[in-house]
Enzyme design. Structure first.
Site, short mmCIF file in Angstrom:
data_model
loop_
_atom_site.label_atom_id
_atom_site.label_comp_id
_atom_site.label_asym_id
_atom_site.label_seq_id
_atom_site.Cartn_x
_atom_site.Cartn_y
_atom_site.Cartn_z
CE LYS A 1 -10.95 2.76 3.40
NZ LYS A 1 -10.45 3.53 4.53
CD GLU B 1 -3.23 0.51 2.17
OE1 GLU B 1 -3.18 -0.53 2.85
OE2 GLU B 1 -4.07 1.40 2.36
CG HIS C 1 7.44 -29.66 1.83
ND1 HIS C 1 8.09 -30.83 1.53
CD2 HIS C 1 8.03 -29.16 2.94
CE1 HIS C 1 9.03 -31.05 2.45
NE2 HIS C 1 9.01 -30.03 3.31
O1 PA5 Z 1 -3.19 1.88 5.76
C1 PA5 Z 1 -4.27 2.38 5.57
O2 PA5 Z 1 -4.44 3.60 5.61
C2 PA5 Z 1 -5.50 1.53 5.31
O3 PA5 Z 1 -5.19 0.20 5.18
C3 PA5 Z 1 -6.49 1.69 6.45
O4 PA5 Z 1 -5.89 1.26 7.65
C4 PA5 Z 1 -7.78 0.91 6.21
O5 PA5 Z 1 -8.33 1.27 4.98
C5 PA5 Z 1 -8.78 1.16 7.33
O6 PA5 Z 1 -9.00 2.53 7.47
P1 PA5 Z 1 -9.64 3.12 8.78
O7 PA5 Z 1 -8.72 2.90 9.91
O8 PA5 Z 1 -9.85 4.57 8.47
O9 PA5 Z 1 -10.95 2.41 8.99
#
Ligand code: PA5
Length: 475
Positions: A444, A301, A330
């Site tokens: 989202k 990410e 394996h």
């Molecule tokens: O790293 C990130 O920003 C995302 O993976 C968020 O943690 C994830 O989308 C969840 O978001 P939130 O904590 O706002 O619910």
């Protein structure tokens, strides 16, 4: 755990062995010393970028080992209360609000923790629900008793559909069962100023912990997101933070030879530039199996971006893959050894496991079996780790090892901080925004539109107007 003692801390230092990344050991697929030297300037620039931006904008996470003294005391007191009152503790969250708590739970608690008798556990039964699969929610409700459960709702934005859906389901059950007392069963972890969860927390007077400014989801394990669940499990969160601070100190040099996070960043950057688009994370410890999941999110990410900071198109990043030693020897290791030259394997190796299991003598008339007797399973797993690294190197495949003397709170803090720094350095080398996630936000927003969230009408229209699926492409 004696993390206040300097000698002990030094005995717990993580090290990185990258011999098998080098031409000298693996042949033409490896790096020459001169190529590594050519990276000195870029590495120093990345180091400076991270050092100059510490604690600023979305780099608030760098300061978490140092600036949470009061919060840590509050977390420890709250956790004590939770352990006294509740039989179950359930985290509701997703992505960065879930993967850290899951990884730390798996790394530091008994591998069958929930199956242990209460007297053998330090905390309540523990679940992290990071999906909206209806079967999973129903399954959770089959095994917990909501009126004996504390729910920790974790969402930085307070808007994530998955987490807020879980909240709605749980809050409805709690309210029907307990009326006004329902709010005592919910702890909110969220942004102090923005989002819906903070509004609900104020309205219903939930105990609340804040996710500090400048700490994005995947960089949030060392703030209340991860510290509260860890403390509820009876883990030493001060040792975790001390481990992170220790690694920060170790990495306080702009040199590849002396800064392990910078070394990992440079090695991965060079590998990516040479087409190594797959990064395998392969712990040789079941306890670290889910740490690979946490790392995969952090790496994917943060680095998967299509534009540089100065607006130039790019499509960078490396696909992280989790693998487990020895289990995946394996299965996947065949591909890693003989498939395309597009991978770098990172091993997580452990010096001392928390248990030792002796392999008894037996089958004396079967030489292929009896040679195992008298060794330990510890020796076997270490030998298989060494053998796999060697076999990959022999096949010209780049791999390196992050070595942990033990798996404990301190070394886990070191490891997570090392990965966070490595990611920040690598993002700086690519000149990208390491800390945003427009690709995740896009999904989202499409979900909000499909489910009719106000304000997303234009997005809904865009989805409705998209070309309809054709029958000829269905089989
Ligand atoms: O790293 C990130 O920003 C995302 O993976 C968020 O943690 C994830 O989308 C969840 O978001 P939130 O904590 O706002 O619910």
């Amino acid at each position: 755990m004696n993390f206040r003692n300097k000698d002990w801390r030094n005995s717990m230092r993580l090290t990185v062995d990258y011999n098998y990344m080098m031409k000298k050991f693996i042949g033409d697929g490896g790096f020459k010393d001169s190529e590594l030297s050519e990276m000195k300037e870029m590495a120093a620039d990345a180091f400076d970028y991270v050092a100059d931006n510490r604690g600023k904008a979305m780099m608030g996470w760098t300061e978490l080992p140092y600036n949470q003294k009061e919060i840590v005391e509050d977390i420890i007191a709250t956790a004590k209360d939770v352990r006294r009152k509740y039989k179950y503790f359930v985290v509701l969250g997703i992505g960065g609000s879930a993967l850290g708590p899951i990884a730390v739970f798996n790394a530091l608690c008994h591998l069958h923790y929930n199956d242990l008798a209460p007297s053998k556990r330090k905390g309540p039964k523990f679940y992290v629900e990071d999906n909206v699969d209806p079967e999973r929610m129903a399954a959770l409700l089959d095994v917990i008793e909501p009126e004996k459960t504390c729910f920790n709702v974790i969402t930085k934005s307070g808007a994530t559909s998955e987490t807020m859906t879980q909240y709605l389901v749980i809050n409805d059950i709690l309210t029907k069962a307990l009326g006004e007392k329902a709010s005592e069963h919910i702890i909110a972890t969220t942004d102090e100023k923005k989002g819906n969860l903070i509004k609900l927390a104020k309205q219903y007077n939930y105990k609340t912990f804040y996710i500090p400014d400048g700490v994005g989801g995947r960089f949030s394990e060392l703030c209340p997101v991860g510290l509260l669940p860890a403390a509820v499990l009876g883990l030493d969160i001060k040792a975790m933070l001390a481990g992170a601070a220790y690694m920060d100190g170790v990495c306080n040099k702009p040199s590849i030879a002396r800064n392990p996070a910078l070394a990992c960043a440079v090695l991965q950057y060079m590998a990516m530039k040479r087409g190594k688009n797959v990064g395998v994370m392969m712990p040789y410890a079941d306890s670290l199996k889910l740490m690979a999941d946490w790392y995969c999110q952090l790496w994917a990410e943060s680095l998967g971006k299509n534009v540089t900071l100065d607006g130039k198109p790019c499509n960078v990043g490396q696909t992280p893959v989790k693998s487990l030693g020895v289990t995946d020897q394996h299965s996947q290791v065949q591909l890693y050894t003989e498939g395309p030259f597009d991978k770098v394997v990172t091993f997580l190796s452990v010096g001392k496991y928390r248990k030792e299991v002796m392999i008894p003598h037996g089958c004396e008339d079967i030489p292929d079996v009896c040679f195992l007797g008298g060794h330990t399973m510890n020796e076997l797993i270490a030998a298989e780790n060494k053998a796999t690294a060697y076999a990959l190197a022999k096949a010209g495949r780049q791999n390196y090892t992050i070595w942990l003397p033990e798996v404990n709170e301190f070394t886990l803090g070191e490891l997570m901080y090392l990965f966070e720094l490595q990611t920040a350095y690598t993002g700086a080398m690519f000149n990208i925004d390491t800390f945003n996630q427009p690709g995740v936000e896009a999904g989202k927003q499409a979900t909000y539109a499909l489910l009719g969230k106000p304000g997303y009408e234009a997005k809904k229209k865009e989805l409705d107007d998209a070309p309809a699926a054709e029958e000829k492409y269905r089989v």
